[in-house]
Scaffold this motif. Structure first.
Motif, PDB file in Angstrom:
ATOM      1  N   VAL A  92       0.851  -1.191   0.000  1.00 20.13           N
ATOM      2  CA  VAL A  92       0.000   0.000   0.000  1.00 20.13           C
ATOM      3  C   VAL A  92       0.886   1.239   0.000  1.00 20.13           C
ATOM      4  O   VAL A  92       1.840   1.341   0.773  1.00 20.13           O
ATOM      5  CB  VAL A  92      -0.925   0.017   1.239  1.00 20.13           C
ATOM      6  N   ILE A  93       0.572   2.170  -0.913  1.00 18.70           N
ATOM      7  CA  ILE A  93       1.343   3.417  -1.039  1.00 18.70           C
ATOM      8  C   ILE A  93       0.423   4.601  -0.739  1.00 18.70           C
ATOM      9  O   ILE A  93      -0.698   4.665  -1.244  1.00 18.70           O
ATOM     10  CB  ILE A  93       1.864   3.598  -2.486  1.00 18.70           C
ATOM     11  N   GLU A  94       0.922   5.509   0.069  1.00 17.63           N
ATOM     12  CA  GLU A  94       0.180   6.753   0.325  1.00 17.63           C
ATOM     13  C   GLU A  94       1.154   7.904   0.416  1.00 17.63           C
ATOM     14  O   GLU A  94       2.131   7.831   1.164  1.00 17.63           O
ATOM     15  CB  GLU A  94      -0.589   6.657   1.654  1.00 17.63           C
ATOM     16  N   LYS A  95       0.903   8.950  -0.340  1.00 21.46           N
ATOM     17  CA  LYS A  95       1.741  10.161  -0.323  1.00 21.46           C
ATOM     18  C   LYS A  95       3.232   9.843  -0.436  1.00 21.46           C
ATOM     19  O   LYS A  95       4.056  10.367   0.316  1.00 21.46           O
ATOM     20  CB  LYS A  95       1.469  10.961   0.947  1.00 21.46           C
ATOM     21  N   GLY A  96       3.575   8.959  -1.356  1.00 23.95           N
ATOM     22  CA  GLY A  96       4.982   8.662  -1.624  1.00 23.95           C
ATOM     23  C   GLY A  96       5.625   7.675  -0.670  1.00 23.95           C
ATOM     24  O   GLY A  96       6.792   7.327  -0.834  1.00 23.95           O
ATOM     25  N   LEU A  97       4.877   7.232   0.326  1.00 22.15           N
ATOM     26  CA  LEU A  97       5.436   6.299   1.307  1.00 22.15           C
ATOM     27  C   LEU A  97       4.737   4.948   1.236  1.00 22.15           C
ATOM     28  O   LEU A  97       3.568   4.852   0.827  1.00 22.15           O
ATOM     29  CB  LEU A  97       5.254   6.846   2.731  1.00 22.15           C
ATOM     30  N   ILE A  98       5.446   3.922   1.676  1.00 20.87           N
ATOM     31  CA  ILE A  98       4.827   2.609   1.845  1.00 20.87           C
ATOM     32  C   ILE A  98       4.133   2.622   3.208  1.00 20.87           C
ATOM     33  O   ILE A  98       4.770   2.934   4.227  1.00 20.87           O
ATOM     34  CB  ILE A  98       5.908   1.504   1.799  1.00 20.87           C
ATOM     35  N   THR A  99       2.850   2.322   3.215  1.00 18.16           N
ATOM     36  CA  THR A  99       2.140   2.363   4.498  1.00 18.16           C
ATOM     37  C   THR A  99       1.744   0.978   4.987  1.00 18.16           C
ATOM     38  O   THR A  99       1.361   0.813   6.145  1.00 18.16           O
ATOM     39  CB  THR A  99       0.871   3.249   4.411  1.00 18.16           C
ATOM     40  N   ARG A 100       1.826  -0.022   4.116  1.00 16.02           N
ATOM     41  CA  ARG A 100       1.474  -1.370   4.564  1.00 16.02           C
ATOM     42  C   ARG A 100       2.034  -2.389   3.569  1.00 16.02           C
ATOM     43  O   ARG A 100       2.036  -2.164   2.368  1.00 16.02           O
ATOM     44  CB  ARG A 100      -0.064  -1.482   4.611  1.00 16.02           C
ATOM     45  N   VAL A 101       2.516  -3.496   4.075  1.00 19.54           N
ATOM     46  CA  VAL A 101       2.971  -4.608   3.230  1.00 19.54           C
ATOM     47  C   VAL A 101       2.450  -5.883   3.860  1.00 19.54           C
ATOM     48  O   VAL A 101       2.598  -6.091   5.066  1.00 19.54           O
ATOM     49  CB  VAL A 101       4.519  -4.672   3.156  1.00 19.54           C
ATOM     50  N   GLY A 102       1.794  -6.724   3.088  1.00 18.17           N
ATOM     51  CA  GLY A 102       1.279  -7.962   3.680  1.00 18.17           C
ATOM     52  C   GLY A 102       0.647  -8.839   2.634  1.00 18.17           C
ATOM     53  O   GLY A 102       0.813  -8.619   1.422  1.00 18.17           O
ATOM     54  N   GLN A 103      -0.082  -9.838   3.104  1.00 15.81           N
ATOM     55  CA  GLN A 103      -0.799 -10.696   2.167  1.00 15.81           C
ATOM     56  C   GLN A 103      -2.067  -9.982   1.709  1.00 15.81           C
ATOM     57  O   GLN A 103      -2.674  -9.215   2.467  1.00 15.81           O
ATOM     58  CB  GLN A 103      -1.143 -12.014   2.842  1.00 15.81           C
ATOM     59  N   GLN A 104      -2.454 -10.256   0.480  1.00 19.78           N
ATOM     60  CA  GLN A 104      -3.629  -9.560  -0.074  1.00 19.78           C
ATOM     61  C   GLN A 104      -4.849  -9.740   0.807  1.00 19.78           C
ATOM     62  O   GLN A 104      -5.628  -8.819   1.018  1.00 19.78           O
ATOM     63  CB  GLN A 104      -3.910 -10.074  -1.488  1.00 19.78           C
ATOM     64  N   GLN A 105      -5.004 -10.936   1.361  1.00 19.13           N
ATOM     65  CA  GLN A 105      -6.209 -11.204   2.145  1.00 19.13           C
ATOM     66  C   GLN A 105      -6.254 -10.430   3.469  1.00 19.13           C
ATOM     67  O   GLN A 105      -7.317 -10.214   4.030  1.00 19.13           O
ATOM     68  CB  GLN A 105      -6.341 -12.709   2.426  1.00 19.13           C
TER      69      GLN A 105
END
Ligand SMILES: [Zn+2]
Length: 404
Positions: A24-37
């Motif tokens: 997940v990207i917001e305002k140029g930053l990564i805000t979340r990384v995980g499994q799609q579910q």
């Protein structure tokens, strides 16, 4: 908010692979990384599904020569034309993005380019990977690289080395580059000069790197406390252990030696050496053959000491692209390093060496969204890195490639 999905997500820590992952990207930053579910997608209308592709951090090339016009086939065009050299640089920076490279360290560039390029970035005139530069390299009178016009500052004695460090910093250097060896087992620069250069760089809060291919220069570099050893082709296991204890990283730059050797061997084997190449072969073949064999035989053993390794490519020939990081990483895998560890060397380990370890090089919450998407599964096949599908810098698409 934007969500990127793919079958494989490589975090860049040398270990973690997320299957059916999302970033997940917001305002140029990564805000979340995980499994799609695990990731809530209902409220997001900007989802890009990359299917069977791999998402990983943007690559980092630690040894680049942007704007190195001196070996171009049309080099005469650039002589005393700094404006044209800047345009060449801008073009090469675009090429680097297309190869999935989102951060570079330029370790030796023509005089005056550091200011032009840094200001060009700042004002938005040019785009490219994050740009870290040593400005021009520093060597002694007649030392390695000084035969190349417009690249090297020639100085002698500890005081002049200190002055040269200050001058490069004044010109925009983020790092300091010193060149200490040239294909013999002699270190061209005295220990006192190297000590002075490293000390002065550190006093000015800059890190420093050193071209040291052979054992005597490597010893002197370790003693002086340079932060990275460039090439280190003939580094011994014992030297690697000593470098590791001092926190010195190794930038092996296998590809110029391996590729140069292969190219020359092909010409020799064919029995048809173009006249223009005979002198090049006479001068270089024996050394390149020795270097290629050295990397092939010892890379794995030296890496196994745990010395920090970061990827650099050092290409100054037109026969290869400007930053062939994927090819360098394939050689590292071919010579015995695991794929995820190799990817770490080209992402988070390099970021750490640059002092950017908490901002780029990992797919992790809070990091800048410098992201590479390649076709197929790079976690099981390193050659997937060659098929660049999309590149993000600060969360924006900076390159879109052709999908296979
Ligand atoms: Zn170089």
């Amino acid at each position: 908010m934007k969500i990127l999905k793919a079958k494989t997500v490589i975090v860049g820590d040398g270990d973690t692979v997320i299957k059916d992952g999302a970033v997940v990207i917001e305002k140029g930053l990564i805000t979340r990384v995980g499994q799609q579910q695990e990731i809530e997608t209902d409220s997001c209308d900007n989802i890009v599904d990359y299917g069977d592709s791999t998402i990983l951090p943007g690559l980092i090339d630690m040894h680049v020569h942007i704007a190195y016009w001196q070996t171009k086939s049309d080099k005469d065009l650039y002589l005393n034309q700094p404006g044209l050299v800047s345009l060449l640089a801008a073009n090469e920076l675009q090429q680097a993005l297309a190869l999935g490279v989102t951060t570079i360290r330029n370790v030796g560039e023509p005089q005056g380019q550091a200011y032009a390029l840094k200001m060009g970035y700042k004002k938005g005139f040019i785009t490219g990977p994050r740009y870290i530069t040593s400005a021009s390299g520093i060597s002694c009178t007649g030392g390695h690289g000084t035969q190349i016009p417009d690249m090297i500052m020639e100085v002698n004695g500890p005081y002049q080395f200190r002055a040269a460090v200050r001058e490069q910093i004044k010109k925009g250097a983020d790092w300091i580059k010193v060149l200490a060896s040239h294909r013999t087992h002699m270190c061209e620069i005295t220990q006192q000069e190297l000590n002075a250069a490293a000390d002065e760089a550190h006093r000015w809060l800059r890190k420093c790197c050193i071209h040291a291919g052979t054992t005597t220069a490597i010893d002197a570099a370790i003693e002086a406390g340079f932060d990275t050893i460039e090439h280190g082709t003939f580094m011994t296991v014992e030297q690697a252990q000593r470098a590791k204890e001092k926190g010195i990283a190794w930038i092996p730059t296998i590809i110029p030696y391996w590729n140069g050797y292969q190219m020359m061997k092909k010409m020799i084997d064919s029995g048809e050496i173009p006249v223009a190449h005979q002198a090049i072969i006479d001068e270089n073949y024996a050394y390149f053959a020795e270097c290629a064999a050295r990397y092939q035989q010892y890379f794995k053993e030296i890496a196994s000491t745990g010395i920090k390794i970061a990827v650099g490519t050092d290409i100054v020939w037109e026969t290869l692209p400007i930053t062939p990081v994927a090819d360098e990483m394939k050689l590292m895998v071919d010579f015995g390093m695991g794929i995820l560890q190799t990817i770490k060397c080209g992402t988070s380990a390099a970021a750490e060496v640059l002092g950017l370890g908490d901002t780029v090089g990992l797919l992790r919450e809070g990091y800048l969204a410098d992201i590479l998407v390649v076709d197929n599964d790079a976690a099981t096949n390193i050659t997937a890195l060659k098929n660049v599908r999309e590149v993000y810098r600060d969360g924006e698409v900076v390159y879109s490639g052709v999908t296979s």
